[in-house]
Design a protein around this motif. Sequence first.
Motif, PDB file in Angstrom:
ATOM      1  N   SER A  21       0.802  -1.215   0.000  1.00 41.67           N
ATOM      2  CA  SER A  21       0.000   0.000   0.000  1.00 41.67           C
ATOM      3  C   SER A  21       0.835   1.265   0.000  1.00 41.67           C
ATOM      4  CB  SER A  21      -0.937   0.008   1.210  1.00 41.67           C
ATOM      5  OG  SER A  21      -0.200  -0.008   2.418  1.00 41.67           O
ATOM      6  N   GLY A  22       2.118   1.127   0.285  1.00 41.97           N
ATOM      7  CA  GLY A  22       3.006   2.266   0.310  1.00 41.97           C
ATOM      8  C   GLY A  22       4.349   1.914  -0.274  1.00 41.97           C
ATOM      9  N   SER A  23       5.261   2.843  -0.158  1.00 41.15           N
ATOM     10  CA  SER A  23       6.588   2.657  -0.729  1.00 41.15           C
ATOM     11  C   SER A  23       7.326   1.497  -0.064  1.00 41.15           C
ATOM     12  CB  SER A  23       7.408   3.934  -0.576  1.00 41.15           C
ATOM     13  OG  SER A  23       8.733   3.737  -1.022  1.00 41.15           O
ATOM     14  N   ILE A  24       7.988   0.702  -0.883  1.00 38.95           N
ATOM     15  CA  ILE A  24       8.814  -0.392  -0.376  1.00 38.95           C
ATOM     16  C   ILE A  24      10.298  -0.104  -0.574  1.00 38.95           C
ATOM     17  CG2 ILE A  24       6.995  -2.085  -0.794  1.00 38.95           C
ATOM     18  CD1 ILE A  24       8.687  -3.072  -3.199  1.00 38.95           C
ATOM     19  N   VAL A  25      10.620   1.091  -0.973  1.00 37.98           N
ATOM     20  CA  VAL A  25      11.997   1.423  -1.329  1.00 37.98           C
ATOM     21  C   VAL A  25      12.972   1.090  -0.206  1.00 37.98           C
ATOM     22  CG1 VAL A  25      13.564   3.353  -1.792  1.00 37.98           C
ATOM     23  CG2 VAL A  25      11.431   3.155  -3.064  1.00 37.98           C
ATOM     24  N   SER A  26      12.582   1.366   1.037  1.00 35.39           N
ATOM     25  CA  SER A  26      13.478   1.177   2.168  1.00 35.39           C
ATOM     26  C   SER A  26      13.344  -0.182   2.838  1.00 35.39           C
ATOM     27  CB  SER A  26      13.233   2.264   3.214  1.00 35.39           C
ATOM     28  OG  SER A  26      13.500   3.547   2.677  1.00 35.39           O
ATOM     29  N   LEU A  27      12.519  -1.060   2.298  1.00 29.82           N
ATOM     30  CA  LEU A  27      12.172  -2.300   2.971  1.00 29.82           C
ATOM     31  C   LEU A  27      12.874  -3.505   2.370  1.00 29.82           C
ATOM     32  CD1 LEU A  27       8.320  -1.743   3.300  1.00 29.82           C
ATOM     33  CD2 LEU A  27      10.102  -1.221   4.978  1.00 29.82           C
ATOM     34  N   ASN A  28      13.246  -4.434   3.249  1.00 32.15           N
ATOM     35  CA  ASN A  28      13.638  -5.761   2.812  1.00 32.15           C
ATOM     36  C   ASN A  28      12.368  -6.590   2.629  1.00 32.15           C
ATOM     37  OD1 ASN A  28      16.329  -5.039   3.073  1.00 32.15           O
ATOM     38  ND2 ASN A  28      16.536  -5.936   5.111  1.00 32.15           N
ATOM     39  N   MET A  29      12.289  -7.309   1.534  1.00 26.20           N
ATOM     40  CA  MET A  29      11.091  -8.055   1.189  1.00 26.20           C
ATOM     41  C   MET A  29      11.407  -9.543   1.112  1.00 26.20           C
ATOM     42  SD  MET A  29       9.045  -5.471   0.910  1.00 26.20           S
ATOM     43  CE  MET A  29       7.584  -6.337   0.326  1.00 26.20           C
ATOM     44  N   GLY A  30      10.423 -10.346   1.464  1.00 27.12           N
ATOM     45  CA  GLY A  30      10.631 -11.781   1.403  1.00 27.12           C
ATOM     46  C   GLY A  30       9.354 -12.542   1.157  1.00 27.12           C
ATOM     47  N   TRP A  31       9.533 -13.741   0.658  1.00 26.06           N
ATOM     48  CA  TRP A  31       8.450 -14.698   0.524  1.00 26.06           C
ATOM     49  C   TRP A  31       8.711 -15.861   1.475  1.00 26.06           C
ATOM     50  CZ3 TRP A  31       3.971 -14.052  -2.042  1.00 26.06           C
ATOM     51  CH2 TRP A  31       3.919 -13.065  -3.024  1.00 26.06           C
ATOM     52  N   TYR A  32       7.725 -16.185   2.279  1.00 23.89           N
ATOM     53  CA  TYR A  32       7.747 -17.326   3.173  1.00 23.89           C
ATOM     54  C   TYR A  32       6.654 -18.293   2.764  1.00 23.89           C
ATOM     55  CZ  TYR A  32      10.657 -14.599   6.427  1.00 23.89           C
ATOM     56  OH  TYR A  32      11.663 -13.858   7.016  1.00 23.89           O
ATOM     57  N   ARG A  33       6.793 -19.532   3.206  1.00 28.55           N
ATOM     58  CA  ARG A  33       5.724 -20.489   2.964  1.00 28.55           C
ATOM     59  C   ARG A  33       5.553 -21.389   4.179  1.00 28.55           C
ATOM     60  NH1 ARG A  33       8.551 -24.270  -1.726  1.00 28.55           N
ATOM     61  NH2 ARG A  33      10.009 -25.414  -0.345  1.00 28.55           N
ATOM     62  N   GLN A  34       4.349 -21.899   4.329  1.00 19.64           N
ATOM     63  CA  GLN A  34       4.045 -22.799   5.427  1.00 19.64           C
ATOM     64  C   GLN A  34       3.078 -23.871   4.954  1.00 19.64           C
ATOM     65  OE1 GLN A  34       2.408 -20.999   8.992  1.00 19.64           O
ATOM     66  NE2 GLN A  34       3.377 -22.593  10.238  1.00 19.64           N
ATOM     67  N   ALA A  35       3.498 -25.100   5.098  1.00 22.64           N
ATOM     68  CA  ALA A  35       2.652 -26.248   4.812  1.00 22.64           C
ATOM     69  C   ALA A  35       2.108 -26.797   6.123  1.00 22.64           C
ATOM     70  CB  ALA A  35       3.442 -27.319   4.071  1.00 22.64           C
ATOM     71  N   PRO A  36       0.964 -27.482   6.087  1.00 24.97           N
ATOM     72  CA  PRO A  36       0.397 -28.048   7.311  1.00 24.97           C
ATOM     73  C   PRO A  36       1.399 -28.938   8.040  1.00 24.97           C
ATOM     74  CG  PRO A  36      -1.193 -28.178   5.542  1.00 24.97           C
ATOM     75  CD  PRO A  36       0.096 -27.723   4.922  1.00 24.97           C
ATOM     76  N   GLY A  37       1.534 -28.721   9.342  1.00 24.70           N
ATOM     77  CA  GLY A  37       2.438 -29.519  10.149  1.00 24.70           C
ATOM     78  C   GLY A  37       3.898 -29.158  10.027  1.00 24.70           C
ATOM     79  N   GLY A  54      10.096  -5.959   5.865  1.00 29.21           N
ATOM     80  CA  GLY A  54      10.777  -5.619   7.095  1.00 29.21           C
ATOM     81  C   GLY A  54      11.569  -4.345   6.975  1.00 29.21           C
ATOM     82  N   LEU A  55      11.469  -3.529   8.016  1.00 32.43           N
ATOM     83  CA  LEU A  55      12.274  -2.326   8.127  1.00 32.43           C
ATOM     84  C   LEU A  55      13.332  -2.583   9.189  1.00 32.43           C
ATOM     85  CD1 LEU A  55      12.844   0.666   7.446  1.00 32.43           C
ATOM     86  CD2 LEU A  55      11.230   1.256   9.270  1.00 32.43           C
ATOM     87  N   PHE A  56      14.582  -2.412   8.829  1.00 25.55           N
ATOM     88  CA  PHE A  56      15.692  -2.723   9.712  1.00 25.55           C
ATOM     89  C   PHE A  56      16.532  -1.497   9.998  1.00 25.55           C
ATOM     90  CE2 PHE A  56      14.533  -6.774   8.042  1.00 25.55           C
ATOM     91  CZ  PHE A  56      14.854  -7.690   9.036  1.00 25.55           C
ATOM     92  N   ARG A  57      17.024  -1.443  11.224  1.00 26.15           N
ATOM     93  CA  ARG A  57      18.106  -0.553  11.580  1.00 26.15           C
ATOM     94  C   ARG A  57      19.275  -1.445  11.949  1.00 26.15           C
ATOM     95  NH1 ARG A  57      16.438   2.333  16.276  1.00 26.15           N
ATOM     96  NH2 ARG A  57      15.506   3.970  14.968  1.00 26.15           N
ATOM     97  N   GLY A  58      20.205  -1.592  11.041  1.00 25.35           N
ATOM     98  CA  GLY A  58      21.249  -2.577  11.226  1.00 25.35           C
ATOM     99  C   GLY A  58      20.641  -3.970  11.273  1.00 25.35           C
ATOM    100  N   LEU A  59      20.906  -4.704  12.338  1.00 29.54           N
ATOM    101  CA  LEU A  59      20.358  -6.042  12.514  1.00 29.54           C
ATOM    102  C   LEU A  59      19.035  -6.058  13.258  1.00 29.54           C
ATOM    103  CD1 LEU A  59      23.585  -8.070  13.412  1.00 29.54           C
ATOM    104  CD2 LEU A  59      22.488  -7.808  11.179  1.00 29.54           C
ATOM    105  N   GLN A  60      18.568  -4.912  13.704  1.00 29.28           N
ATOM    106  CA  GLN A  60      17.338  -4.838  14.484  1.00 29.28           C
ATOM    107  C   GLN A  60      16.143  -4.620  13.572  1.00 29.28           C
ATOM    108  OE1 GLN A  60      17.269  -1.713  17.402  1.00 29.28           O
ATOM    109  NE2 GLN A  60      15.322  -2.366  18.287  1.00 29.28           N
ATOM    110  N   ARG A  61      15.159  -5.496  13.688  1.00 28.29           N
ATOM    111  CA  ARG A  61      13.929  -5.365  12.928  1.00 28.29           C
ATOM    112  C   ARG A  61      13.005  -4.389  13.641  1.00 28.29           C
ATOM    113  NH1 ARG A  61      11.213  -8.691   9.112  1.00 28.29           N
ATOM    114  NH2 ARG A  61      12.757 -10.355   9.434  1.00 28.29           N
ATOM    115  N   LEU A  62      12.736  -3.261  13.014  1.00 27.13           N
ATOM    116  CA  LEU A  62      11.895  -2.237  13.595  1.00 27.13           C
ATOM    117  C   LEU A  62      10.429  -2.410  13.243  1.00 27.13           C
ATOM    118  CD1 LEU A  62      14.115   0.918  12.945  1.00 27.13           C
ATOM    119  CD2 LEU A  62      14.051  -0.531  14.976  1.00 27.13           C
ATOM    120  N   ARG A  63      10.158  -2.883  12.043  1.00 24.65           N
ATOM    121  CA  ARG A  63       8.802  -3.085  11.574  1.00 24.65           C
ATOM    122  C   ARG A  63       8.721  -4.408  10.836  1.00 24.65           C
ATOM    123  NH1 ARG A  63       8.458   0.676  14.440  1.00 24.65           N
ATOM    124  NH2 ARG A  63       7.508   2.731  14.053  1.00 24.65           N
TER     125      ARG A  63
END
Length: 119
Positions: free
Chosen positions: A25-41, A97-106
């Motif tokens: 919905s907003g800018s992703i310029v400053s964000l790290n992006m990822g795809w995760y997946r989860q199967a049952p169990g 994810g928004l990071f400051r160094g290794l710290q995940r802020l958002r």
Amino acid sequence: QVQLVESGGGLVQPGGSLRLSCAASGSIVSLNMGWYRQAPGKQRELVAAITNGGNTNYADSVKERFTISRDNAKNTVYLQMNSLKPEDTAVYYCNAGLFRGLQRLRDYWGQGTQVTVSS
């Protein structure tokens, strides 16, 4: 503050391809992006990630088959999935994810999209 909406999931035969999209919905310029997946169990696992600088990494199980990319102008991240296998079946989630160094802020998550690989 950032909403993520995945699309592109569905049913595909082994060996087929799908392209997932994650629209923010907003800018992703400053964000790290990822795809995760989860199967049952199973634990949720990181499938692919792309940093704000464009560096990528992949789970060994999808390397050479999946490609993550981003279009910052469209605030969208993609996951191209080729040579799909039944073990790829899972709910796929987009993450930002928004990071400051290794710290995940958002940390933002989409609602998920189902991918089913079956004959």
